[in-house]
Design a protein around this motif. Sequence first.
Motif, short mmCIF file in Angstrom:
data_model
loop_
_atom_site.label_atom_id
_atom_site.label_comp_id
_atom_site.label_asym_id
_atom_site.label_seq_id
_atom_site.Cartn_x
_atom_site.Cartn_y
_atom_site.Cartn_z
N PRO A 93 63.46 31.55 104.02
CA PRO A 93 62.42 32.43 103.47
C PRO A 93 62.90 33.11 102.19
O PRO A 93 64.08 33.07 101.86
N PRO A 94 61.99 33.73 101.44
CA PRO A 94 62.39 34.48 100.25
C PRO A 94 63.40 35.57 100.63
O PRO A 94 63.38 36.10 101.74
N TYR A 95 64.28 35.90 99.70
CA TYR A 95 65.32 36.88 99.99
C TYR A 95 65.39 37.96 98.91
O TYR A 95 66.45 38.50 98.61
N HIS A 96 64.23 38.28 98.35
CA HIS A 96 64.15 39.21 97.23
C HIS A 96 64.68 40.60 97.54
O HIS A 96 65.15 41.31 96.65
N ASP A 97 64.59 41.01 98.82
CA ASP A 97 65.03 42.36 99.19
C ASP A 97 66.18 42.34 100.19
O ASP A 97 66.48 43.36 100.80
N ASP A 98 66.81 41.18 100.35
CA ASP A 98 67.92 41.09 101.30
C ASP A 98 69.09 41.93 100.80
O ASP A 98 69.48 41.83 99.63
N PRO A 99 69.66 42.78 101.65
CA PRO A 99 70.77 43.65 101.21
C PRO A 99 71.93 42.89 100.59
O PRO A 99 72.53 43.36 99.60
N ALA A 100 72.26 41.71 101.12
CA ALA A 100 73.37 40.94 100.56
C ALA A 100 73.06 40.51 99.12
O ALA A 100 73.93 40.56 98.24
N PHE A 101 71.83 40.11 98.87
CA PHE A 101 71.41 39.70 97.53
C PHE A 101 71.42 40.87 96.57
O PHE A 101 71.94 40.80 95.45
N ILE A 102 70.86 41.99 97.00
CA ILE A 102 70.78 43.17 96.14
C ILE A 102 72.17 43.67 95.78
O ILE A 102 72.46 43.99 94.61
N GLN A 103 73.05 43.73 96.75
CA GLN A 103 74.41 44.21 96.48
C GLN A 103 75.16 43.26 95.56
O GLN A 103 75.94 43.69 94.69
N ALA A 115 70.65 50.63 93.72
CA ALA A 115 72.02 50.32 94.14
C ALA A 115 73.02 50.61 93.03
O ALA A 115 74.16 51.02 93.29
N LEU A 116 72.59 50.42 91.78
CA LEU A 116 73.46 50.70 90.64
C LEU A 116 73.52 52.19 90.31
O LEU A 116 74.46 52.64 89.66
N GLY A 117 72.50 52.92 90.75
CA GLY A 117 72.39 54.32 90.34
C GLY A 117 72.01 54.44 88.87
O GLY A 117 72.35 55.41 88.20
N ILE A 172 73.85 38.87 81.18
CA ILE A 172 74.61 38.89 82.43
C ILE A 172 74.29 37.61 83.19
O ILE A 172 73.14 37.37 83.56
N PRO A 173 75.26 36.74 83.44
CA PRO A 173 74.98 35.45 84.09
C PRO A 173 74.38 35.61 85.48
O PRO A 173 74.53 36.65 86.14
N CYS A 174 73.69 34.56 85.93
CA CYS A 174 73.17 34.52 87.30
C CYS A 174 74.35 34.48 88.29
O CYS A 174 75.50 34.29 87.90
N LEU A 175 74.04 34.62 89.56
CA LEU A 175 75.10 34.61 90.57
C LEU A 175 75.78 33.26 90.66
O LEU A 175 76.97 33.16 90.98
N ASN A 176 75.03 32.18 90.39
CA ASN A 176 75.61 30.83 90.32
C ASN A 176 76.47 30.52 91.55
O ASN A 176 76.11 30.87 92.67
N ALA A 177 77.62 29.86 91.32
CA ALA A 177 78.53 29.53 92.42
C ALA A 177 79.71 30.48 92.46
O ALA A 177 80.78 30.14 92.96
N SER A 178 79.48 31.71 91.95
CA SER A 178 80.53 32.73 91.99
C SER A 178 80.82 33.13 93.43
O SER A 178 80.07 32.81 94.36
N GLU A 179 81.91 33.84 93.62
CA GLU A 179 82.26 34.29 94.97
C GLU A 179 81.14 35.14 95.56
O GLU A 179 80.77 34.97 96.73
N GLY A 180 80.60 36.05 94.75
CA GLY A 180 79.51 36.88 95.24
C GLY A 180 78.25 36.09 95.52
O GLY A 180 77.56 36.31 96.52
N GLY A 181 77.93 35.13 94.64
CA GLY A 181 76.75 34.31 94.84
C GLY A 181 76.86 33.44 96.07
O GLY A 181 75.89 33.28 96.83
N MET A 182 78.04 32.88 96.32
CA MET A 182 78.22 32.04 97.49
C MET A 182 78.23 32.86 98.77
O MET A 182 77.79 32.38 99.83
N ALA A 183 78.71 34.09 98.70
CA ALA A 183 78.65 34.96 99.88
C ALA A 183 77.20 35.20 100.28
O ALA A 183 76.87 35.26 101.47
N VAL A 184 76.32 35.36 99.28
CA VAL A 184 74.89 35.54 99.57
C VAL A 184 74.33 34.30 100.24
O VAL A 184 73.67 34.38 101.29
N LEU A 185 74.58 33.12 99.66
CA LEU A 185 74.04 31.88 100.23
C LEU A 185 74.57 31.64 101.64
O LEU A 185 73.82 31.24 102.54
#
Length: 353
Positions: free
Chosen positions: A188-198, A250-252, A328-341
């Motif tokens: 499903p869409p994950y636009h508001d998923d906490p892992a994605f937002i963080q 989340a950024l303040g 600012i690059p997309c999350l791509n295959a970065s450590e943070g991006g892969m943690a989300v996936l």
Amino acid sequence: MAQPAPVPAQTANPASGPAPAGHPQVAHGRIGVLLVNLGTPDGTDYRSIRRYLSEFLSDPRVVEIPRLVWQPILQGIILTLRPSKTAEGYKRVWDKERNQSPLRVITEAQAISLQHLLGDRVMVGWAMRYGNPAIRVELDRLKAAGCDRILIAPLYPQYSGATTATAVDKANDALREMRWQPTVRYLPPYHDDPAFIQALAQSVRAHIDGLGYTPDHLVASFHGMPRRTLDLGDPYHCQCQKTARLMREALGWPAERFTVTFQSRFGKAEWLKPYTSDVMAALPSKGVRSVAVLAPAFSADCIETLDELAVENKELFLHAGGEAFSYIPCLNASEGGMAVLETLVRRELAGWL
């Protein structure tokens, strides 16, 4: 085309014992994950670009104009003139070493990384809605390798009929032609998923830390959609706004130094506003000397981010009097991006794994 290496599947059901003599060998018992992104041409030549644009712009979910009216226009003037202009952008961002588009390179890297994270019980593949590798081909490959349960994961954080829904349509078209269908789930869409937002917020923090200065303004540029899609009930606009709000909180980051925009409009109809290009041209007149831009609707960098945002809109901002522009690059295959996936996929595989 590199794909994660398959792991041998079972060819007989342990509950029923070995298959009878002469019975066809049928692989089964595996779990598959198919990452799906928008699409890419196979090359930067005119024919490759035209073939890709024809498939993309012929999708009735992308262009909601009656086919009898739209196809003569598309196959005539648009596909005569637009491929050359589009090719110029692709040539600027093309991975010449691998002779592939950035979107293809990154999506493949995401699949390979996810395979390592999930382990041997899961077989991870990747496909494009438009272009290659095709969804049907990759579903067949997973099925042949014994995947009788498959999670199809459209990599669009926000839902739209022109993105998520058309990927689901194409997968269902492939399933409709299979005699023995695998059991399928859709991410499903994950636009508001906490892992994605963080992960978004952390990517912004890390990028700004690397700049050595704090930009005057932060812009979240989402891919545009015709305004009528919102009026007809598409949730995309609302989900984009929620992603942006949650990330800003989340950024303040102060609201007065943050703007949500929409890019990549096509044709003469009104699209979701404000337009990224208009905002970039106007910010310097409001005292903004430096700006950082991110694209939270994209899971991987592509021509719309690397060329339209990072090149064309940079030029608009600097030409209007801005002094510093940073993409600012997309999350791509970065450590943070892969943690989300990994988080999203493991959640959807619950009960299977």
